[in-house]
Design an enzyme around this catalytic site. Structure first.
Site, PDB file in Angstrom:
ATOM      1  N   ASP A 178       0.837  -1.201   0.000  1.00 35.89           N
ATOM      2  CA  ASP A 178       0.000   0.000   0.000  1.00 35.89           C
ATOM      3  C   ASP A 178       0.875   1.255   0.000  1.00 35.89           C
ATOM      4  OD1 ASP A 178      -2.365  -1.443   0.077  1.00 35.89           O
ATOM      5  OD2 ASP A 178      -2.450  -1.449   2.271  1.00 35.89           O
ATOM      6  N   ASP A 184      -6.821   2.484   7.164  1.00 32.49           N
ATOM      7  CA  ASP A 184      -5.499   2.953   7.568  1.00 32.49           C
ATOM      8  C   ASP A 184      -5.538   4.461   7.773  1.00 32.49           C
ATOM      9  OD1 ASP A 184      -5.357   4.139   5.036  1.00 32.49           O
ATOM     10  OD2 ASP A 184      -3.996   2.628   4.219  1.00 32.49           O
ATOM     11  N   ARG A 233      -4.403  -4.249   7.212  1.00 33.59           N
ATOM     12  CA  ARG A 233      -5.402  -3.188   7.406  1.00 33.59           C
ATOM     13  C   ARG A 233      -6.712  -3.771   7.917  1.00 33.59           C
ATOM     14  NH1 ARG A 233      -6.783  -0.277   2.334  1.00 33.59           N
ATOM     15  NH2 ARG A 233      -5.687  -1.875   1.152  1.00 33.59           N
TER      16      ARG A 233
END
Length: 291
Positions: free
Chosen positions: A38, A80, A172
């Site tokens: 990510d 997140d 996450r």
């Protein structure tokens, strides 16, 4: 250029951004990565260059390790710290012992719902594209495996953790689901990937270090030595005759490896020329040819 390069991905860049940067630095189009990180996350991002992109099939289910911080008190729409808070802040009354107790519910094989802002495809469209347009994201839970999950310390509303997981696991989602169980919401505040398969953070290089290596003509110093790739496979150093047969896609006899399913075939100490598969007895056929 053929090789494997481990980049220490900085926060704020997508994995594709890193690939694009490396393509420019190396002046090479054929660059791919072995597992998306990510934008928020940092750490190990293995890249395959040139013909080594053919090795990607061997890393599809690679184990990964992470370290990071879960912040309790509110959830976000992306799960997140890049996302927007969902609802107002909630009081956090967790203790270190209670946080560690929560991790037990995530160990082993579990059903996990991927984040709506993820690369999971829905009828060919990445989920994050639908989520950005505020459209419904009809994701389904998938089975993942969390092999180790340890809370290292807990201060105020933040839990520092270490985890070892199978491919496809979203930390996450773990953070989001822990917040639900705790009753106060939570999200992943930071994440650092410390290993992918045999590649660790110790062998990772920054993009700046890569640029320096290219300028000084020392690119080999930042590439993973081919002998270190796929350590679970036995290797053999082939004669010129065997190398020639493999390069032409022909089977070869490797009597010293009669029990192996797949084998790495080298020419000399550094040139990985093929991954060959045993077809019968000591007869091996090239599965992929790398040069």
């Amino acid at each position: 250029m053929n090789g494997v390069l481990i980049i220490d991905k900085p926060s704020g860049l997508t994995s594709h951004d890193v690939v694009s940067r490396v393509r420019r630095i190396l002046q090479q189009r054929s660059v791919g990565h072995l597992g998306t990180l990510d934008p928020l996350a940092t750490g190990v991002l293995p890249l395959v260059l040139g013909n080594m992109t053919r090795l990607a099939q061997f890393y599809l289910s690679s184990e990964k390790t992470y370290e990071g911080v879960i912040r309790f008190g509110f959830a976000t729409d992306t799960y997140d710290s890049d996302g927007e808070p969902i609802g107002g802040p909630q009081p956090v009354a967790l203790t270190l012992e209670q946080a560690r107790e929560l991790t037990h519910k995530f160990l082993g094989s579990i059903e996990q719902m991927p984040p709506p802002f993820s690369a999971k495809k829905i009828q060919g469209v990445p989920a994050y594209k639908l989520a950005r347009k505020k459209k419904e994201v009809p994701l389904k839970p998938v089975e993942v495996e969390i092999k180790e999950f340890e809370i290292l310390n807990f201060k105020a509303d933040r839990a520092h953790f270490r985890a070892r997981v199978a491919s496809g696991t979203y930390m996450r989602s773990v953070a989001h689901d822990m917040g639900k169980l705790a009753g106060c919401g939570a999200h992943l505040e930071s994440l650092r990937r410390t290993s992918v398969a045999e590649f660790t953070i110790d062998c990772a290089h920054t993009l700046e270090a890569l640029e320096d290596a290219v300028r000084s003509g020392e690119i080999d110093n930042v590439l993973v030595h081919p002998r270190q790739l796929l350590p679970s496979l036995p290797s053999v150093t082939a004669t010129d005759e065997i190398v020639s047969r493999i390069r032409h896609g022909r089977p070869v006899n490797l009597p010293e490896l009669s029990r192996a399913r797949d084998v790495k075939v080298f020419s000399g100490q550094r040139d990985l020329i093929a991954i060959s598969t045993r077809v019968a007895g000591t007869l091996f056929h090239p599965r992929i040819v790398l040069v």
